[in-house]
Write a protein that holds these residues in place. Structure first.
Motif, PDB file in Angstrom:
ATOM      1  N   GLY B  41       0.792  -1.229   0.000  1.00 37.18           N
ATOM      2  CA  GLY B  41       0.000   0.000   0.000  1.00 37.18           C
ATOM      3  C   GLY B  41       0.821   1.274   0.000  1.00 37.18           C
ATOM      4  O   GLY B  41       0.263   2.370   0.115  1.00 37.18           O
ATOM      5  N   LYS B  42       2.129   1.149  -0.144  1.00 36.89           N
ATOM      6  CA  LYS B  42       3.011   2.321  -0.129  1.00 36.89           C
ATOM      7  C   LYS B  42       3.781   2.420  -1.438  1.00 36.89           C
ATOM      8  O   LYS B  42       3.879   1.454  -2.194  1.00 36.89           O
ATOM      9  N   GLY B  43       4.354   3.603  -1.663  1.00 39.00           N
ATOM     10  CA  GLY B  43       5.225   3.758  -2.807  1.00 39.00           C
ATOM     11  C   GLY B  43       6.615   3.221  -2.509  1.00 39.00           C
ATOM     12  O   GLY B  43       6.977   3.024  -1.347  1.00 39.00           O
ATOM     13  N   PRO B  44       7.401   2.962  -3.545  1.00 41.50           N
ATOM     14  CA  PRO B  44       8.776   2.494  -3.328  1.00 41.50           C
ATOM     15  C   PRO B  44       9.598   3.522  -2.549  1.00 41.50           C
ATOM     16  O   PRO B  44       9.486   4.733  -2.779  1.00 41.50           O
ATOM     17  N   GLU B  45      10.439   3.004  -1.655  1.00 44.30           N
ATOM     18  CA  GLU B  45      11.322   3.843  -0.837  1.00 44.30           C
ATOM     19  C   GLU B  45      12.760   3.595  -1.270  1.00 44.30           C
ATOM     20  O   GLU B  45      13.232   2.455  -1.281  1.00 44.30           O
ATOM     21  N   PHE B  46      13.465   4.679  -1.604  1.00 51.49           N
ATOM     22  CA  PHE B  46      14.826   4.566  -2.125  1.00 51.49           C
ATOM     23  C   PHE B  46      15.781   3.980  -1.081  1.00 51.49           C
ATOM     24  O   PHE B  46      15.760   4.366   0.101  1.00 51.49           O
ATOM     25  N   LEU B  47      16.628   3.036  -1.534  1.00 53.33           N
ATOM     26  CA  LEU B  47      17.654   2.456  -0.671  1.00 53.33           C
ATOM     27  C   LEU B  47      19.060   2.845  -1.147  1.00 53.33           C
ATOM     28  O   LEU B  47      19.825   3.451  -0.408  1.00 53.33           O
ATOM     29  N   PHE B  48      19.418   2.445  -2.381  1.00 53.56           N
ATOM     30  CA  PHE B  48      20.785   2.633  -2.868  1.00 53.56           C
ATOM     31  C   PHE B  48      20.794   2.962  -4.357  1.00 53.56           C
ATOM     32  O   PHE B  48      19.901   2.559  -5.082  1.00 53.56           O
ATOM     33  N   THR B  49      21.871   3.654  -4.770  1.00 53.08           N
ATOM     34  CA  THR B  49      22.235   3.751  -6.179  1.00 53.08           C
ATOM     35  C   THR B  49      23.665   3.250  -6.333  1.00 53.08           C
ATOM     36  O   THR B  49      24.546   3.620  -5.556  1.00 53.08           O
ATOM     37  N   LEU B  50      23.884   2.404  -7.346  1.00 56.13           N
ATOM     38  CA  LEU B  50      25.217   1.912  -7.687  1.00 56.13           C
ATOM     39  C   LEU B  50      25.513   2.317  -9.121  1.00 56.13           C
ATOM     40  O   LEU B  50      24.640   2.234  -9.989  1.00 56.13           O
ATOM     41  N   TYR B  51      26.754   2.744  -9.368  1.00 57.73           N
ATOM     42  CA  TYR B  51      27.076   3.292 -10.681  1.00 57.73           C
ATOM     43  C   TYR B  51      28.062   2.462 -11.489  1.00 57.73           C
ATOM     44  O   TYR B  51      28.041   2.485 -12.724  1.00 57.73           O
ATOM     45  N   SER B  52      28.950   1.746 -10.789  1.00 64.96           N
ATOM     46  CA  SER B  52      29.980   1.036 -11.545  1.00 64.96           C
ATOM     47  C   SER B  52      30.280  -0.315 -10.909  1.00 64.96           C
ATOM     48  O   SER B  52      30.116  -0.495  -9.690  1.00 64.96           O
ATOM     49  N   ALA B  53      30.733  -1.249 -11.745  1.00 66.81           N
ATOM     50  CA  ALA B  53      31.053  -2.594 -11.276  1.00 66.81           C
ATOM     51  C   ALA B  53      32.079  -2.528 -10.157  1.00 66.81           C
ATOM     52  O   ALA B  53      33.060  -1.774 -10.238  1.00 66.81           O
ATOM     53  N   GLY B  54      31.836  -3.314  -9.127  1.00 65.38           N
ATOM     54  CA  GLY B  54      32.724  -3.334  -7.982  1.00 65.38           C
ATOM     55  C   GLY B  54      32.270  -2.432  -6.845  1.00 65.38           C
ATOM     56  O   GLY B  54      32.765  -2.530  -5.718  1.00 65.38           O
ATOM     57  N   GLU B  55      31.325  -1.561  -7.132  1.00 66.82           N
ATOM     58  CA  GLU B  55      30.844  -0.646  -6.104  1.00 66.82           C
ATOM     59  C   GLU B  55      29.972  -1.391  -5.101  1.00 66.82           C
ATOM     60  O   GLU B  55      29.241  -2.308  -5.447  1.00 66.82           O
ATOM     61  N   GLU B  56      30.048  -0.976  -3.844  1.00 66.53           N
ATOM     62  CA  GLU B  56      29.232  -1.548  -2.783  1.00 66.53           C
ATOM     63  C   GLU B  56      28.683  -0.416  -1.932  1.00 66.53           C
ATOM     64  O   GLU B  56      29.364   0.591  -1.731  1.00 66.53           O
ATOM     65  N   LYS B  57      27.454  -0.610  -1.425  1.00 60.53           N
ATOM     66  CA  LYS B  57      26.881   0.364  -0.498  1.00 60.53           C
ATOM     67  C   LYS B  57      26.169  -0.400   0.601  1.00 60.53           C
ATOM     68  O   LYS B  57      25.584  -1.449   0.369  1.00 60.53           O
ATOM     69  N   GLU B  58      26.194   0.179   1.810  1.00 63.56           N
ATOM     70  CA  GLU B  58      25.595  -0.479   2.968  1.00 63.56           C
ATOM     71  C   GLU B  58      24.676   0.466   3.712  1.00 63.56           C
ATOM     72  O   GLU B  58      24.904   1.688   3.764  1.00 63.56           O
TER      73      GLU B  58
END
Lengths: 114, 111
Positions: B41-58
Protein backbone atom coordinates in the motif's frame (compact mmCIF):
# COMPACT_ATOMS: atom_id res chain seq x y z
CA UNK A 1 9.82 17.17 5.56
CA UNK A 2 6.79 16.63 3.36
CA UNK A 3 7.09 13.90 0.78
CA UNK A 4 5.35 13.43 -2.54
CA UNK A 5 1.61 13.72 -2.09
CA UNK A 6 -0.92 12.04 -4.38
CA UNK A 7 -4.66 12.52 -4.40
CA UNK A 8 -7.00 10.80 -4.29
CA UNK A 9 -5.53 7.69 -2.67
CA UNK A 10 -8.33 5.61 -4.19
CA UNK A 11 -10.54 6.23 -7.19
CA UNK A 12 -13.32 4.02 -8.46
CA UNK A 13 -14.86 4.97 -11.79
CA UNK A 14 -17.06 3.43 -14.43
CA UNK A 15 -15.78 2.33 -17.79
CA UNK A 16 -15.84 5.20 -20.26
CA UNK A 17 -15.52 7.97 -17.66
CA UNK A 18 -12.80 10.62 -17.41
CA UNK A 19 -10.45 10.77 -14.39
CA UNK A 20 -7.76 13.11 -13.12
CA UNK A 21 -5.02 12.09 -10.71
CA UNK A 22 -3.01 14.73 -8.90
CA UNK A 23 0.61 14.79 -7.74
CA UNK A 24 2.29 17.33 -5.45
CA UNK A 25 6.04 16.78 -5.66
CA UNK A 26 8.63 17.58 -3.01
CA UNK A 27 9.24 21.33 -2.95
CA UNK A 28 12.19 22.31 -5.15
CA UNK A 29 12.22 19.09 -7.15
CA UNK A 30 12.36 19.98 -10.83
CA UNK A 31 11.95 16.47 -12.22
CA UNK A 32 8.62 14.65 -11.97
CA UNK A 33 7.69 11.17 -13.15
CA UNK A 34 4.51 9.15 -13.50
CA UNK A 35 4.61 5.36 -13.27
CA UNK A 36 1.91 2.69 -13.31
CA UNK A 37 2.09 -0.48 -11.22
CA UNK A 38 -0.09 -3.52 -11.75
CA UNK A 39 -0.43 -6.26 -9.15
CA UNK A 40 2.73 -8.36 -8.87
CA UNK A 41 4.66 -6.13 -11.27
CA UNK A 42 7.26 -3.45 -10.91
CA UNK A 43 6.41 0.16 -11.70
CA UNK A 44 6.19 0.92 -15.43
CA UNK A 45 7.32 4.31 -16.74
CA UNK A 46 4.69 6.60 -18.26
CA UNK A 47 6.02 10.16 -18.55
CA UNK A 48 8.83 12.43 -17.30
CA UNK A 49 8.69 16.21 -16.80
CA UNK A 50 11.66 18.50 -16.40
CA UNK A 51 10.15 21.75 -15.23
CA UNK A 52 6.92 22.45 -17.11
CA UNK A 53 7.66 20.43 -20.21
CA UNK A 54 7.22 16.72 -20.86
CA UNK A 55 10.76 15.62 -21.67
CA UNK A 56 9.75 12.03 -22.38
CA UNK A 57 6.20 10.73 -22.83
CA UNK A 58 7.18 7.49 -24.55
CA UNK A 59 5.57 5.36 -21.85
CA UNK A 60 2.03 6.67 -22.27
CA UNK A 61 0.10 3.66 -23.61
CA UNK A 62 -2.18 5.56 -25.99
CA UNK A 63 -3.75 8.94 -26.65
CA UNK A 64 -6.34 8.49 -23.89
CA UNK A 65 -3.58 9.32 -21.43
CA UNK A 66 -2.29 12.86 -20.98
CA UNK A 67 -0.35 14.68 -18.27
CA UNK A 68 0.36 18.32 -17.54
CA UNK A 69 2.56 20.31 -15.20
CA UNK A 70 1.66 23.92 -16.03
CA UNK A 71 3.69 25.73 -13.36
CA UNK A 72 6.50 23.26 -12.92
CA UNK A 73 5.23 21.93 -9.62
CA UNK A 74 1.88 20.09 -9.33
CA UNK A 75 1.12 17.59 -12.07
CA UNK A 76 -2.13 16.03 -13.20
CA UNK A 77 -2.46 12.74 -15.06
CA UNK A 78 -5.62 12.65 -17.13
CA UNK A 79 -7.25 9.51 -18.50
CA UNK A 80 -10.12 9.75 -20.97
CA UNK A 81 -12.66 7.03 -21.77
CA UNK A 82 -11.31 4.75 -19.06
CA UNK A 83 -11.12 1.01 -19.69
CA UNK A 84 -10.99 -1.87 -17.22
CA UNK A 85 -7.39 -2.49 -18.26
CA UNK A 86 -6.46 0.93 -16.89
CA UNK A 87 -7.01 -0.37 -13.35
CA UNK A 88 -3.69 -0.13 -11.50
CA UNK A 89 -1.81 1.95 -8.95
CA UNK A 90 -0.55 5.19 -10.47
CA UNK A 91 2.65 6.36 -8.80
CA UNK A 92 4.21 9.78 -8.96
CA UNK A 93 7.86 10.46 -8.15
CA UNK A 94 10.03 13.54 -8.03
CA UNK A 95 13.75 14.22 -7.86
CA UNK A 96 16.07 17.21 -7.51
CA UNK A 97 17.14 16.91 -11.13
CA UNK A 98 17.26 14.25 -13.79
CA UNK A 99 20.12 11.83 -14.02
CA UNK A 100 21.29 9.90 -11.02
CA UNK A 101 19.28 11.76 -8.39
CA UNK A 102 17.11 9.20 -6.60
CA UNK A 103 13.38 9.27 -7.27
CA UNK A 104 11.14 9.85 -4.26
CA UNK A 105 7.76 8.20 -4.73
CA UNK A 106 4.33 9.02 -3.38
CA UNK A 107 2.00 6.31 -2.12
CA UNK A 108 0.06 6.26 -5.34
CA UNK A 109 -3.54 6.45 -6.46
CA UNK A 110 -5.28 3.10 -6.77
CA UNK A 111 -7.56 3.37 -9.80
CA UNK A 112 -10.32 0.83 -10.26
CA UNK A 113 -12.40 0.90 -13.44
CA UNK A 114 -15.63 -1.06 -13.13
CA UNK B 1 13.14 -9.79 -23.43
CA UNK B 2 13.07 -8.33 -19.93
CA UNK B 3 15.82 -5.83 -19.22
CA UNK B 4 15.69 -6.44 -15.47
CA UNK B 5 15.09 -9.87 -13.92
CA UNK B 6 14.87 -10.37 -10.20
CA UNK B 7 15.15 -13.66 -8.35
CA UNK B 8 13.76 -15.31 -6.43
CA UNK B 9 10.20 -14.01 -6.85
CA UNK B 10 9.59 -14.72 -3.16
CA UNK B 11 11.84 -15.60 -0.24
CA UNK B 12 10.98 -16.68 3.27
CA UNK B 13 13.64 -16.39 5.97
CA UNK B 14 13.77 -16.97 9.67
CA UNK B 15 14.85 -14.02 11.75
CA UNK B 16 18.65 -13.93 11.74
CA UNK B 17 18.99 -16.08 8.61
CA UNK B 18 21.13 -14.15 6.13
CA UNK B 19 20.53 -14.37 2.38
CA UNK B 20 20.84 -12.51 -0.92
CA UNK B 21 18.49 -11.23 -3.59
CA UNK B 22 19.58 -11.12 -7.21
CA UNK B 23 18.96 -8.56 -9.95
CA UNK B 24 20.31 -9.36 -13.41
CA UNK B 25 20.12 -6.75 -16.15
CA UNK B 26 20.74 -6.40 -19.86
CA UNK B 27 21.23 -2.82 -21.01
CA UNK B 28 23.53 -1.29 -23.57
CA UNK B 29 24.99 1.28 -21.21
CA UNK B 30 24.25 1.34 -17.51
CA UNK B 31 24.04 4.80 -15.99
CA UNK B 32 22.91 3.59 -12.58
CA UNK B 33 21.27 0.69 -10.77
CA UNK B 34 18.78 1.48 -8.04
CA UNK B 35 17.36 -0.58 -5.18
CA UNK B 36 14.03 0.30 -3.60
CA UNK B 37 11.95 -1.19 -0.81
CA UNK B 38 8.15 -1.26 -1.11
CA UNK B 39 5.75 -1.96 1.73
CA UNK B 40 2.14 -2.98 1.00
CA UNK B 41 0.00 0.00 0.00
CA UNK B 42 3.01 2.32 -0.13
CA UNK B 43 5.23 3.76 -2.81
CA UNK B 44 8.78 2.49 -3.33
CA UNK B 45 11.32 3.84 -0.84
CA UNK B 46 14.83 4.57 -2.13
CA UNK B 47 17.65 2.46 -0.67
CA UNK B 48 20.78 2.63 -2.87
CA UNK B 49 22.24 3.75 -6.18
CA UNK B 50 25.22 1.91 -7.69
CA UNK B 51 27.08 3.29 -10.68
CA UNK B 52 29.98 1.04 -11.54
CA UNK B 53 31.05 -2.59 -11.28
CA UNK B 54 32.72 -3.33 -7.98
CA UNK B 55 30.84 -0.65 -6.10
CA UNK B 56 29.23 -1.55 -2.78
CA UNK B 57 26.88 0.36 -0.50
CA UNK B 58 25.59 -0.48 2.97
CA UNK B 59 22.73 0.60 5.14
CA UNK B 60 22.03 -1.15 8.43
CA UNK B 61 21.52 -4.85 7.61
CA UNK B 62 21.54 -4.31 3.84
CA UNK B 63 24.48 -4.30 1.45
CA UNK B 64 24.20 -3.83 -2.29
CA UNK B 65 26.87 -4.88 -4.76
CA UNK B 66 27.21 -4.49 -8.51
CA UNK B 67 28.91 -6.41 -11.32
CA UNK B 68 28.69 -5.83 -15.06
CA UNK B 69 25.64 -8.07 -15.37
CA UNK B 70 23.97 -8.24 -11.99
CA UNK B 71 23.49 -6.75 -8.57
CA UNK B 72 22.99 -8.46 -5.25
CA UNK B 73 21.19 -7.19 -2.19
CA UNK B 74 22.65 -8.99 0.81
CA UNK B 75 20.56 -9.08 3.97
CA UNK B 76 22.48 -9.89 7.14
CA UNK B 77 20.64 -11.21 10.21
CA UNK B 78 17.26 -9.95 9.00
CA UNK B 79 14.46 -8.90 11.31
CA UNK B 80 10.69 -9.18 10.74
CA UNK B 81 10.58 -5.45 9.95
CA UNK B 82 12.75 -6.13 6.88
CA UNK B 83 9.76 -7.91 5.31
CA UNK B 84 8.82 -6.05 2.12
CA UNK B 85 9.11 -6.22 -1.66
CA UNK B 86 12.55 -5.24 -2.88
CA UNK B 87 12.67 -3.67 -6.32
CA UNK B 88 15.66 -3.26 -8.59
CA UNK B 89 15.71 -0.68 -11.40
CA UNK B 90 18.20 0.36 -14.09
CA UNK B 91 18.79 3.67 -15.75
CA UNK B 92 20.42 3.65 -19.17
CA UNK B 93 22.49 6.35 -20.78
CA UNK B 94 20.36 8.24 -23.28
CA UNK B 95 17.09 7.05 -21.74
CA UNK B 96 15.95 10.46 -20.48
CA UNK B 97 16.60 9.34 -16.89
CA UNK B 98 13.68 6.93 -16.69
CA UNK B 99 14.00 3.84 -14.54
CA UNK B 100 13.15 0.35 -15.78
CA UNK B 101 12.07 -1.83 -12.88
CA UNK B 102 12.12 -5.55 -12.28
CA UNK B 103 9.10 -7.33 -10.82
CA UNK B 104 10.58 -7.42 -7.35
CA UNK B 105 11.34 -10.01 -4.69
CA UNK B 106 8.82 -10.43 -1.89
CA UNK B 107 10.80 -11.01 1.29
CA UNK B 108 9.12 -12.41 4.40
CA UNK B 109 11.11 -12.68 7.62
CA UNK B 110 9.48 -14.82 10.27
CA UNK B 111 10.18 -14.20 13.97
Amino acid sequence: GAGVSQTPSNKVTEKGKYVELRCDPISGHTALYWYRQSLGQGPEFLIYFQGTGAADDSGLPNDRFFAVRPEGSVSTLKIQRTERGDSAVYLCASSLAGGGSPLHFGNGTRLTVT
Amino acid sequence: EDQVTQSPEALRLQEGESSSLNCSYTVSGLRGLFWYRQDPGKGPEFLFTLYSAGEEKEKERLKATLTKKESFLHITAPKPEDSATYLCAVQEWGSNYKLTFGKGTLLTVNP
